[in-house]
Design a protein around this motif. Structure first.
Motif, PDB file in Angstrom:
ATOM      1  N   HIS A  81      -4.825   0.421   0.088  1.00 31.92           N
ATOM      2  CA  HIS A  81      -5.971  -0.244   0.706  1.00 31.92           C
ATOM      3  C   HIS A  81      -7.131   0.747   0.617  1.00 31.92           C
ATOM      4  O   HIS A  81      -6.921   1.962   0.766  1.00 31.92           O
ATOM      5  CB  HIS A  81      -5.714  -0.534   2.196  1.00 31.92           C
ATOM      6  CG  HIS A  81      -4.703  -1.599   2.445  1.00 31.92           C
ATOM      7  ND1 HIS A  81      -3.472  -1.322   2.983  1.00 31.92           N
ATOM      8  CD2 HIS A  81      -4.768  -2.937   2.248  1.00 31.92           C
ATOM      9  CE1 HIS A  81      -2.814  -2.453   3.108  1.00 31.92           C
ATOM     10  NE2 HIS A  81      -3.559  -3.451   2.668  1.00 31.92           N
ATOM     11  N   ASP A 124      -9.436   1.362   2.744  1.00 30.40           N
ATOM     12  CA  ASP A 124      -9.565   2.081   4.018  1.00 30.40           C
ATOM     13  C   ASP A 124      -8.511   3.170   4.158  1.00 30.40           C
ATOM     14  O   ASP A 124      -8.802   4.263   4.646  1.00 30.40           O
ATOM     15  CB  ASP A 124      -9.463   1.115   5.200  1.00 30.40           C
ATOM     16  CG  ASP A 124     -10.652   0.171   5.277  1.00 30.40           C
ATOM     17  OD1 ASP A 124     -11.721   0.501   4.711  1.00 30.40           O
ATOM     18  OD2 ASP A 124     -10.515  -0.885   5.896  1.00 30.40           O
ATOM     19  N   CYS A 125      -7.284   2.892   3.755  1.00 30.62           N
ATOM     20  CA  CYS A 125      -6.209   3.897   3.836  1.00 30.62           C
ATOM     21  C   CYS A 125      -6.538   5.093   2.949  1.00 30.62           C
ATOM     22  O   CYS A 125      -6.364   6.239   3.345  1.00 30.62           O
ATOM     23  CB  CYS A 125      -4.874   3.296   3.415  1.00 30.62           C
ATOM     24  SG  CYS A 125      -4.190   2.080   4.545  1.00 30.62           S
ATOM     25  N   SER A 135      -9.463   6.122   1.954  1.00 26.99           N
ATOM     26  CA  SER A 135     -10.591   6.862   2.527  1.00 26.99           C
ATOM     27  C   SER A 135     -10.136   7.780   3.652  1.00 26.99           C
ATOM     28  O   SER A 135     -10.574   8.917   3.742  1.00 26.99           O
ATOM     29  CB  SER A 135     -11.650   5.896   3.065  1.00 26.99           C
ATOM     30  OG  SER A 135     -12.219   5.176   2.012  1.00 26.99           O
ATOM     31  N   GLU A 136      -9.239   7.292   4.500  1.00 28.01           N
ATOM     32  CA  GLU A 136      -8.725   8.115   5.598  1.00 28.01           C
ATOM     33  C   GLU A 136      -7.899   9.280   5.066  1.00 28.01           C
ATOM     34  O   GLU A 136      -7.980  10.393   5.569  1.00 28.01           O
ATOM     35  CB  GLU A 136      -7.875   7.265   6.536  1.00 28.01           C
ATOM     36  CG  GLU A 136      -8.680   6.299   7.368  1.00 28.01           C
ATOM     37  CD  GLU A 136      -7.810   5.410   8.236  1.00 28.01           C
ATOM     38  OE1 GLU A 136      -6.639   5.763   8.491  1.00 28.01           O
ATOM     39  OE2 GLU A 136      -8.307   4.356   8.657  1.00 28.01           O
ATOM     40  N   ASP A 151      -7.833  -8.209  -0.847  1.00 26.58           N
ATOM     41  CA  ASP A 151      -8.030  -6.891  -0.225  1.00 26.58           C
ATOM     42  C   ASP A 151      -8.765  -5.966  -1.183  1.00 26.58           C
ATOM     43  O   ASP A 151      -8.539  -6.004  -2.403  1.00 26.58           O
ATOM     44  CB  ASP A 151      -6.690  -6.248   0.134  1.00 26.58           C
ATOM     45  CG  ASP A 151      -6.007  -6.890   1.321  1.00 26.58           C
ATOM     46  OD1 ASP A 151      -6.642  -7.717   2.009  1.00 26.58           O
ATOM     47  OD2 ASP A 151      -4.830  -6.558   1.564  1.00 26.58           O
ATOM     48  N   LYS A 152      -9.610  -5.112  -0.628  1.00 25.71           N
ATOM     49  CA  LYS A 152     -10.252  -4.069  -1.434  1.00 25.71           C
ATOM     50  C   LYS A 152      -9.267  -2.913  -1.547  1.00 25.71           C
ATOM     51  O   LYS A 152      -8.727  -2.441  -0.552  1.00 25.71           O
ATOM     52  CB  LYS A 152     -11.550  -3.624  -0.783  1.00 25.71           C
ATOM     53  CG  LYS A 152     -12.573  -4.726  -0.798  1.00 25.71           C
ATOM     54  CD  LYS A 152     -13.897  -4.298  -0.290  1.00 25.71           C
ATOM     55  CE  LYS A 152     -14.758  -5.533  -0.307  1.00 25.71           C
ATOM     56  NZ  LYS A 152     -16.131  -5.308  -0.290  1.00 25.71           N
ATOM     57  N   CYS A 200       0.848  -1.188   0.000  1.00 25.26           N
ATOM     58  CA  CYS A 200       0.000   0.000   0.000  1.00 25.26           C
ATOM     59  C   CYS A 200       0.885   1.241   0.000  1.00 25.26           C
ATOM     60  O   CYS A 200       1.856   1.330   0.765  1.00 25.26           O
ATOM     61  CB  CYS A 200      -0.896  -0.030   1.242  1.00 25.26           C
ATOM     62  SG  CYS A 200      -1.880   1.455   1.488  1.00 25.26           S
TER      63      CYS A 200
END
Length: 59
Positions: free
Chosen positions: A28, A30-31, A33-34, A16-17, A5
């Motif tokens: 990733h 989630d990464c 998005s953050e 993994d999405k 990532c």
């Protein structure tokens, strides 16, 4: 082949999405998005599982 990532440097697993941006950097989901909340990111061009991204974009 090992792909990490761009944000957290963690290994991206095949299920993994993930998000791929216009420069072909892979994150990733989630990464990414953050990071969206805190930084000006390069626009994403696709998202899905790592397997789908590898197939579609020939990384």
């Amino acid at each position: 082949m090992k792909i990490n990532c761009t944000c957290c440097r963690g290994k991206l697993e095949i299920n993994d999405k993930v998000v791929i941006d216009e420069l072909n950097s892979v994150y990733h989901a989630d990464c990414y998005s953050e990071m969206e909340l805190n930084e000006n990111l390069i626009n994403w061009k696709d998202f899905g599982t790592m397997a789908v991204i590898l197939e579609k974009h020939n990384l």
